[in-house]
Design a protein around this motif. Sequence first.
Motif, PDB file in Angstrom:
ATOM      1  N   SER A  12       0.803  -1.221   0.000  1.00 53.84           N
ATOM      2  CA  SER A  12       0.000   0.000   0.000  1.00 53.84           C
ATOM      3  C   SER A  12       0.839   1.276   0.000  1.00 53.84           C
ATOM      4  N   SER A  13       2.001   1.245   0.598  1.00 55.41           N
ATOM      5  CA  SER A  13       2.774   2.487   0.678  1.00 55.41           C
ATOM      6  C   SER A  13       3.936   2.555  -0.302  1.00 55.41           C
ATOM      7  N   ILE A  14       4.732   1.515  -0.434  1.00 56.73           N
ATOM      8  CA  ILE A  14       5.933   1.573  -1.260  1.00 56.73           C
ATOM      9  C   ILE A  14       5.645   1.182  -2.715  1.00 56.73           C
ATOM     10  N   LEU A  15       5.062   0.003  -2.922  1.00 56.00           N
ATOM     11  CA  LEU A  15       4.843  -0.459  -4.294  1.00 56.00           C
ATOM     12  C   LEU A  15       3.820   0.390  -5.039  1.00 56.00           C
ATOM     13  N   SER A  16       2.836   0.900  -4.331  1.00 52.99           N
ATOM     14  CA  SER A  16       1.872   1.785  -4.997  1.00 52.99           C
ATOM     15  C   SER A  16       2.566   3.069  -5.450  1.00 52.99           C
ATOM     16  N   TYR A  17       3.547   3.517  -4.691  1.00 55.02           N
ATOM     17  CA  TYR A  17       4.325   4.708  -5.060  1.00 55.02           C
ATOM     18  C   TYR A  17       5.165   4.415  -6.309  1.00 55.02           C
ATOM     19  N   ILE A  18       5.805   3.254  -6.332  1.00 56.00           N
ATOM     20  CA  ILE A  18       6.646   2.888  -7.477  1.00 56.00           C
ATOM     21  C   ILE A  18       5.792   2.638  -8.714  1.00 56.00           C
ATOM     22  N   ASP A  19       4.640   1.992  -8.539  1.00 56.65           N
ATOM     23  CA  ASP A  19       3.806   1.610  -9.677  1.00 56.65           C
ATOM     24  C   ASP A  19       2.921   2.728 -10.210  1.00 56.65           C
ATOM     25  N   TYR A  20       2.654   3.730  -9.396  1.00 58.05           N
ATOM     26  CA  TYR A  20       1.743   4.779  -9.833  1.00 58.05           C
ATOM     27  C   TYR A  20       2.344   5.505 -11.032  1.00 58.05           C
ATOM     28  N   CYS A  21       1.687   5.391 -12.137  1.00 56.15           N
ATOM     29  CA  CYS A  21       2.075   6.115 -13.341  1.00 56.15           C
ATOM     30  C   CYS A  21       3.544   5.863 -13.695  1.00 56.15           C
ATOM     31  N   ASN A  22       3.986   4.599 -13.611  1.00 52.68           N
ATOM     32  CA  ASN A  22       5.407   4.339 -13.820  1.00 52.68           C
ATOM     33  C   ASN A  22       5.808   4.157 -15.279  1.00 52.68           C
ATOM     34  N   ALA A  23       4.886   4.209 -16.217  1.00 50.94           N
ATOM     35  CA  ALA A  23       5.262   4.120 -17.629  1.00 50.94           C
ATOM     36  C   ALA A  23       6.217   5.246 -18.032  1.00 50.94           C
TER      37      ALA A  23
ATOM     38  N   ILE B 166      16.680   4.671 -11.827  1.00 47.86           N
ATOM     39  CA  ILE B 166      15.975   3.403 -11.626  1.00 47.86           C
ATOM     40  C   ILE B 166      16.579   2.678 -10.431  1.00 47.86           C
ATOM     41  N   GLN B 167      17.897   2.784 -10.280  1.00 47.79           N
ATOM     42  CA  GLN B 167      18.566   2.145  -9.145  1.00 47.79           C
ATOM     43  C   GLN B 167      18.097   2.755  -7.814  1.00 47.79           C
ATOM     44  N   LYS B 168      17.803   4.038  -7.799  1.00 50.54           N
ATOM     45  CA  LYS B 168      17.282   4.673  -6.579  1.00 50.54           C
ATOM     46  C   LYS B 168      15.916   4.087  -6.214  1.00 50.54           C
ATOM     47  N   LEU B 169      15.069   3.895  -7.214  1.00 50.16           N
ATOM     48  CA  LEU B 169      13.764   3.279  -6.954  1.00 50.16           C
ATOM     49  C   LEU B 169      13.937   1.826  -6.516  1.00 50.16           C
ATOM     50  N   GLN B 170      14.928   1.139  -7.098  1.00 47.87           N
ATOM     51  CA  GLN B 170      15.185  -0.246  -6.719  1.00 47.87           C
ATOM     52  C   GLN B 170      15.638  -0.330  -5.265  1.00 47.87           C
ATOM     53  N   LYS B 171      16.430   0.638  -4.827  1.00 43.20           N
ATOM     54  CA  LYS B 171      16.870   0.666  -3.416  1.00 43.20           C
ATOM     55  C   LYS B 171      15.673   0.821  -2.486  1.00 43.20           C
TER      56      LYS B 171
ATOM     57  N   ASN C 206      14.093  -2.535  -2.361  1.00 44.40           N
ATOM     58  CA  ASN C 206      14.951  -3.442  -1.596  1.00 44.40           C
ATOM     59  C   ASN C 206      14.818  -3.198  -0.096  1.00 44.40           C
ATOM     60  N   ASN C 207      14.775  -1.941   0.303  1.00 46.50           N
ATOM     61  CA  ASN C 207      14.618  -1.629   1.728  1.00 46.50           C
ATOM     62  C   ASN C 207      13.259  -2.083   2.250  1.00 46.50           C
ATOM     63  N   ALA C 208      12.244  -2.012   1.413  1.00 48.59           N
ATOM     64  CA  ALA C 208      10.920  -2.507   1.812  1.00 48.59           C
ATOM     65  C   ALA C 208      10.960  -4.017   2.037  1.00 48.59           C
ATOM     66  N   VAL C 209      11.674  -4.728   1.178  1.00 47.56           N
ATOM     67  CA  VAL C 209      11.805  -6.182   1.326  1.00 47.56           C
ATOM     68  C   VAL C 209      12.598  -6.497   2.596  1.00 47.56           C
ATOM     69  N   ARG C 210      13.636  -5.731   2.869  1.00 49.03           N
ATOM     70  CA  ARG C 210      14.403  -5.934   4.104  1.00 49.03           C
ATOM     71  C   ARG C 210      13.522  -5.725   5.336  1.00 49.03           C
ATOM     72  N   PHE C 211      12.611  -4.770   5.238  1.00 46.08           N
ATOM     73  CA  PHE C 211      11.670  -4.519   6.334  1.00 46.08           C
ATOM     74  C   PHE C 211      10.763  -5.730   6.550  1.00 46.08           C
ATOM     75  N   VAL C 212      10.247  -6.290   5.460  1.00 45.61           N
ATOM     76  CA  VAL C 212       9.336  -7.438   5.562  1.00 45.61           C
ATOM     77  C   VAL C 212      10.030  -8.636   6.200  1.00 45.61           C
ATOM     78  N   PHE C 213      11.256  -8.910   5.773  1.00 49.62           N
ATOM     79  CA  PHE C 213      11.975 -10.093   6.261  1.00 49.62           C
ATOM     80  C   PHE C 213      12.889  -9.796   7.455  1.00 49.62           C
ATOM     81  N   GLN C 214      12.836  -8.575   7.948  1.00 50.68           N
ATOM     82  CA  GLN C 214      13.669  -8.148   9.083  1.00 50.68           C
ATOM     83  C   GLN C 214      15.142  -8.462   8.830  1.00 50.68           C
ATOM     84  N   LEU C 215      15.615  -8.047   7.671  1.00 49.72           N
ATOM     85  CA  LEU C 215      17.016  -8.261   7.314  1.00 49.72           C
ATOM     86  C   LEU C 215      17.846  -7.093   7.845  1.00 49.72           C
TER      87      LEU C 215
ATOM     88  N   PRO D 192      11.450  -6.773  -9.927  1.00 46.73           N
ATOM     89  CA  PRO D 192      12.333  -5.616  -9.763  1.00 46.73           C
ATOM     90  C   PRO D 192      11.782  -4.411 -10.533  1.00 46.73           C
ATOM     91  N   VAL D 193      12.173  -3.223 -10.141  1.00 45.55           N
ATOM     92  CA  VAL D 193      11.613  -1.984 -10.690  1.00 45.55           C
ATOM     93  C   VAL D 193      11.719  -1.932 -12.211  1.00 45.55           C
TER      94      VAL D 193
END
Length: 171
Positions: free
Chosen positions: A9-20, A30-35, A38-47, A67-68
């Motif tokens: 709801s917060s991160i992927l919607s931001y990346i996907d909104y109007c991403n064409a 693009i690497q900044k968006l990928q970071k 990646n940080n969101a995934v680290r949050f989910v898995f507590q890495l 990936p982005v």
Amino acid sequence: DLKIQLVHSSILSYIDYCNAPFAGLTKQNIQKLQKLQNNAVRFVFQLNGKKKWEHIKPYLKRLHFLPVEYRIKFKIALLVFKCLNNLAPEYLKCLITLRETKRVSMRLDDDYYVLKVPKKSNLSKTEGSFTYAAPQTWNDLPYNVRSLTDIGQFKKQLKTYYFDLAFKGIE
């Protein structure tokens, strides 16, 4: 899981909104968006701690997150599909055209789902526009994906195609 819903709801919607329009971004941007992803995934898995330095792609794969770079291609291909199947607004449909097929050809070419690629512009920024990015993205897809007519099947096959490309060789 609550963390995954929060990331969607917060991160992927931001990346996907109007991403064409992101097709015109540089690799650095693009690497900044990928970071961010990646940080969101680290949050989910507590890495954190020592696990912070583990490779992130296996975790992206477990969550079924593209990936982005592939998320952008997915959105462009979906817009092209909608244009070709009269599901998109007219202002988008007029930006792409199917390649003209020759009536008499020496070789067999039954691929009627290839888009006409516009001539290169002298302006470097225009190559990231939908007019230029859409035919390149669409024509790179395999025929069995491009030839689908059902939007549900198309989305499924498209995500599978990009998922396989993104996570090739990752267990």
